[in-house]
Design an enzyme around this catalytic site. Structure first.
Site, PDB file in Angstrom:
ATOM      1  NE  ARG A 116      -2.590  -1.125   3.608  1.00 24.11           N
ATOM      2  CZ  ARG A 116      -2.546  -2.263   4.285  1.00 24.11           C
ATOM      3  NH1 ARG A 116      -2.933  -3.396   3.711  1.00 24.11           N
ATOM      4  NH2 ARG A 116      -2.119  -2.295   5.539  1.00 24.11           N
TER       5      ARG A 116
ATOM      6  CE  LYS B 110     -15.154  12.430  -4.023  1.00 29.54           C
ATOM      7  NZ  LYS B 110     -13.783  11.969  -3.763  1.00 29.54           N
TER       8      LYS B 110
ATOM      9  CE  LYS C  91     -14.127  10.273   0.825  1.00 30.34           C
ATOM     10  NZ  LYS C  91     -13.764   9.288  -0.194  1.00 30.34           N
TER      11      LYS C  91
ATOM     12  CD  GLU D 124     -17.658  11.266  -1.626  1.00 29.11           C
ATOM     13  OE1 GLU D 124     -16.683  11.305  -0.857  1.00 29.11           O
ATOM     14  OE2 GLU D 124     -17.752  10.474  -2.560  1.00 29.11           O
TER      15      GLU D 124
HETATM   16  P1  13P Z   1     -14.420   7.221  -7.057  1.00 24.10           P
HETATM   17  O1  13P Z   1     -14.027   8.367  -7.942  1.00 24.10           O
HETATM   18  O2  13P Z   1     -13.683   5.941  -7.362  1.00 24.10           O
HETATM   19  O3  13P Z   1     -15.912   7.059  -6.955  1.00 24.10           O
HETATM   20  O4  13P Z   1     -13.910   7.587  -5.606  1.00 24.10           O
HETATM   21  C1  13P Z   1     -14.059   8.865  -5.147  1.00 24.10           C
HETATM   22  C2  13P Z   1     -14.284   8.865  -3.704  1.00 24.10           C
HETATM   23  O5  13P Z   1     -13.513   9.412  -2.956  1.00 24.10           O
HETATM   24  C3  13P Z   1     -15.495   8.220  -3.172  1.00 24.10           C
HETATM   25  O6  13P Z   1     -15.641   8.552  -1.819  1.00 24.10           O
END
Ligand code: 13P
Length: 347
Positions: free
Chosen positions: A49, A227, A140, A185
């Site tokens: 990772r 987002k 986030k 998000e």
């Molecule tokens: P994806 O663009 O693969 O959907 O991932 C973005 C993300 O951070 C989802 O929480």
């Protein structure tokens, strides 16, 4: 606001979406990165990772020019490059902001059938202060909204929407208190066979509730980034809309729900291919150039990494090829965020 001013939060948020730059979501949880590594046949060890993220964060122009910030996972913010530079410092040196995923995942919502509530508020104030000291300047939190039917009623239910938007509001307020810009998000999933109109309706309801919560919880919108998903049909729908239809519906939905004080909207890719995610972003920025109050950019995970992950394959000798693939995708999305992408540039 305590020790941090709104001005500095607004400056960070502005920087995250300036001039076509966007965000790399490299915050895959242990479960998710295992799935990604399974797809290339390598084991998800801590060193693999680290090596994978090292490849991404040392990719030169991808990070110094096209990407404004990287969302890290808790393990990753504590790791370093091969030559010992802590990842947050490696990014900062390249004028790229370190960010951090702080939610603890979507868990079953009580008394619901299939819907989830994103957890992680307990102890969040202390964790945010720790991440700030490690260099994180944005965070986030992802709420997951399902469209469909769960046997009792059609979903999403008001119960799930209220609970998740309330949690996003509490998270955002705690971030701003700690001097960290919250990426909020609310992801409406592409799973299902619903049409684009249903995605529009659900996303509009989600965003309406979200901004009421942020207002009630005293969050300063100038210091936030949204987002969201794009307005698309479910993956299983028989009719799939064109890129122009997606662009039109998505911008219309945001105009109805996202306040002009929000500096930037960065999309998740959510299962779109690399090309679809780039094309749709470009179409919006081209069709509505100069007509939107917010910047429209990207915060892709899979749509920035899929080719790079495949090129890397877990082998040190493949690092240059993987970095080349990653830099290409980063550049294509940077151009799309400026409305300057063209399929011919894909090479
Ligand atoms: P994806 O663009 O693969 O959907 O991932 C973005 C993300 O951070 C989802 O929480």
């Amino acid at each position: 606001m305590s020790r941090h001013s709104l001005n500095s939060l607004a400056d960070i948020a502005h920087k995250m979406v300036v001039d076509g730059r966007g965000i790399l979501a490299a915050d895959e949880s242990l479960g998710t990165i295992k799935k990604r590594f399974d797809s290339i046949g390598i084991e998800s060890t801590e060193e693999h990772r680290r090596a994978y993220r090292d490849m991404l964060f040392t990719a030169g122009e991808a990070v110094s020019k096209y990407i404004s910030g990287v969302i890290l996972f808790d393990e990753t913010i504590h790791q370093s490059t091969e030559n010992g530079t802590p990842f947050p410092e490696q990014l900062t040196r390249q004028d790229c902001l370190p960010g951090i995923k702080v939610d603890r995942g979507a868990k079953p919502l009580a008394l619901a059938t299939t819907e989830t509530i994103t957890e992680g508020l307990d102890g969040l104030r202390d964790r945010l202060n720790g991440y700030y000291d490690k260099g994180a300047r944005f965070a986030k939190w992802r709420a997951v909204i399902h469209i469909g039917h769960d046997g009792r009623s059609s979903i999403p239910t008001h119960q799930a929407l209220r609970a998740n938007m309330h949690a996003l509001g509490r998270y955002a307020a705690l971030c701003q208190e700690a001097g960290i810009v919250p990426i909020v998000e609310p992801e409406v999933l592409m799973d299902g066979d619903h049409d684009m109109a249903r995605c529009f309706g659900v996303t509009a309801r989600v965003l309406d509730l979200l901004y009421r919560e942020l207002f009630e919880q005293r969050v300063a919108l100038e210091g936030t980034i949204l987002k969201p998903n794009m307005i698309v049909a479910g993956k299983g729908a028989s009719e799939q809309p064109s890129t122009e239809m997606i662009a039109e519906a998505t911008v219309k939905c945001f105009r109805q729900t996202v306040p002009a004080a929000v500096p930037g909207i960065v999309f998740l890719s959510g299962g779109q291919s690399e090309l679809e995610a780039t094309r749709n972003l470009n179409t919006m920025n081209r069709m509505y150039a100069g007509e939107m109050p917010w910047k429209l950019s990207f915060s892709y995970g899979r749509a920035l990494q899929a080719s790079a992950l495949a090129a890397w394959g877990g082998k040190p000798e493949n690092v240059p090829a993987a970095q080349k693939a990653f830099t290409h995708r980063a550049r294509m999305n940077y151009l799309a965020a400026r409305g300057e992408w063209d399929e011919a540039q894909e090479g």
